[in-house]
Design a protein around this motif. Sequence first.
Motif, mmCIF file in Angstrom:
data_model
loop_
_atom_site.group_PDB
_atom_site.id
_atom_site.type_symbol
_atom_site.label_atom_id
_atom_site.label_comp_id
_atom_site.label_asym_id
_atom_site.label_seq_id
_atom_site.Cartn_x
_atom_site.Cartn_y
_atom_site.Cartn_z
ATOM 1 N N ASN A 1 -11.651 -4.838 115.566
ATOM 2 C CA ASN A 1 -12.500 -4.137 114.763
ATOM 3 C C ASN A 1 -11.844 -4.522 113.031
ATOM 4 N N GLN A 2 -10.420 -4.237 113.059
ATOM 5 C CA GLN A 2 -10.075 -4.428 112.046
ATOM 6 C C GLN A 2 -9.680 -5.938 111.385
ATOM 7 N N THR A 3 -9.648 -6.824 112.392
ATOM 8 C CA THR A 3 -9.747 -8.276 112.323
ATOM 9 C C THR A 3 -10.983 -8.736 111.594
ATOM 10 N N PHE A 4 -12.041 -8.255 112.300
ATOM 11 C CA PHE A 4 -13.370 -8.654 111.536
ATOM 12 C C PHE A 4 -13.822 -7.968 110.299
ATOM 13 N N GLN A 5 -13.232 -6.869 110.062
ATOM 14 C CA GLN A 5 -13.412 -6.347 108.771
ATOM 15 C C GLN A 5 -12.784 -6.924 107.746
ATOM 16 N N LEU A 6 -11.526 -7.372 108.048
ATOM 17 C CA LEU A 6 -10.828 -7.838 106.805
ATOM 18 C C LEU A 6 -11.361 -9.468 106.751
ATOM 19 N N THR A 7 -11.487 -10.057 107.754
ATOM 20 C CA THR A 7 -11.901 -11.358 107.766
ATOM 21 C C THR A 7 -13.237 -11.414 106.871
ATOM 22 N N LEU A 8 -14.294 -10.327 107.161
ATOM 23 C CA LEU A 8 -15.543 -10.403 106.214
ATOM 24 C C LEU A 8 -15.263 -9.947 105.019
ATOM 25 N N ASP A 9 -14.179 -9.224 104.627
ATOM 26 C CA ASP A 9 -14.050 -8.921 103.289
ATOM 27 C C ASP A 9 -13.346 -9.935 102.525
ATOM 28 N N GLN A 10 -12.567 -10.742 103.128
ATOM 29 C CA GLN A 10 -11.815 -11.984 102.551
ATOM 30 C C GLN A 10 -12.771 -13.015 102.312
ATOM 31 N N VAL A 11 -13.907 -13.296 103.310
ATOM 32 C CA VAL A 11 -14.966 -14.268 103.079
ATOM 33 C C VAL A 11 -15.884 -13.952 102.016
ATOM 34 N N LEU A 12 -16.338 -12.731 101.868
ATOM 35 C CA LEU A 12 -17.249 -11.925 100.868
ATOM 36 C C LEU A 12 -16.573 -12.300 99.584
ATOM 37 N N GLN A 13 -15.115 -11.981 99.391
ATOM 38 C CA GLN A 13 -14.380 -11.940 97.998
ATOM 39 C C GLN A 13 -14.593 -13.386 97.502
ATOM 40 N N ASP A 14 -14.291 -14.305 98.559
ATOM 41 C CA ASP A 14 -14.095 -15.709 98.315
ATOM 42 C C ASP A 14 -15.719 -15.983 97.470
#
Length: 364
Positions: free
Chosen positions: A67-80
Amino acid sequence: MKKKLMPVVIGLGLLGLAGCGNGEDGSSDSENGSGETEFGEVLATSDAGDVTVDDVLNNIGTTQVANQTFQLTLDQVLQDKYSDEVDPAEIEEEVDAEIEQYGGEEQFEMMMSQQQPGMTADRYKQQRIASTYHNLFFTEQFDITDEEAMEGSAEGAHILIAVDEESEDGLSEDEALEKAEGLIADIEDGADFAEVAEEESDDGSASNGGSLGLVTEGQMVEEFENALFDLEQGEMTSEPVETEFGYHIIQRGDEEDIDEELEEVKSQLVNQKVQENPDQVLTFYQDLMDEYSVSFENEEIESYIQETFLTSEEAASEGEESGEGEESGEGEESSDAENTEEADTEEPAADDESAEDEEAESEE
């Protein structure tokens, strides 16, 4: 299959942006200069053995790590993806202004901790930044336009004359109505609505000239809402509007310079559409992961994320039906094979009976 989508979407970045959640204040004594903590593979050594990062992650559990891996990945991608459209420093300044309105950081954190235990001002800022990225993504994906956001919204202001027949200084219903009618006459004769609201309104909005900002359908009691949405821009009710709170003098704004409030309405629409269209959200996620060539290296985590966040209920149902069909087919093949085997074993018996008949005939 039970989806874990809703906690991720509703939180909209509760874990903060990747690299910002190493501690409560997003910092650590052992940072590498980029704001990220270098843990290393081995966290502790002793005569009894080592404690590794894998040990810790296994103790936390695959589900939570995934769950945290997906959340952090999603945040990172959207930030970019939306880095040119979001100014984190501006959002932090807005939060600082909010904190001051609540009487300072200590008071603000006490209030926030009642809603979300452990919430700090810094974590709240990161949450707001992450939410902005998520809102931009879903606004774009759902194609939410300014026109759509304004369809069920109107900029409103009001002056409330409360009815209070119990207190000594309160107004009876007739007195409140008479006062409201008198104020309408004053405003129609040239008095400034906002100044009258500041002096006379019994509502908390009085300090802001009676302004309620953008009012969305369903937000106010029915009598108030009907009156507001029936007005033209810049128009005021010619008669007091009675509700359970008293008598209102309602004015509809010109709905200009409301960019910030419009974004709040869009955010509400985003949450509504996310809840109503979970399968579509999963499709958006999958497309985004494909766009950024995201790969989850651990097979268990990849499998969990794929099933939980990237596979629609419809696709999952089709897969389950397909699997049942395959099992059913295998069963049919097995039955056919068993029937064939039975037929094969029965045929020699028939031959034996035929041979015995032939022998009997020759003896005769």
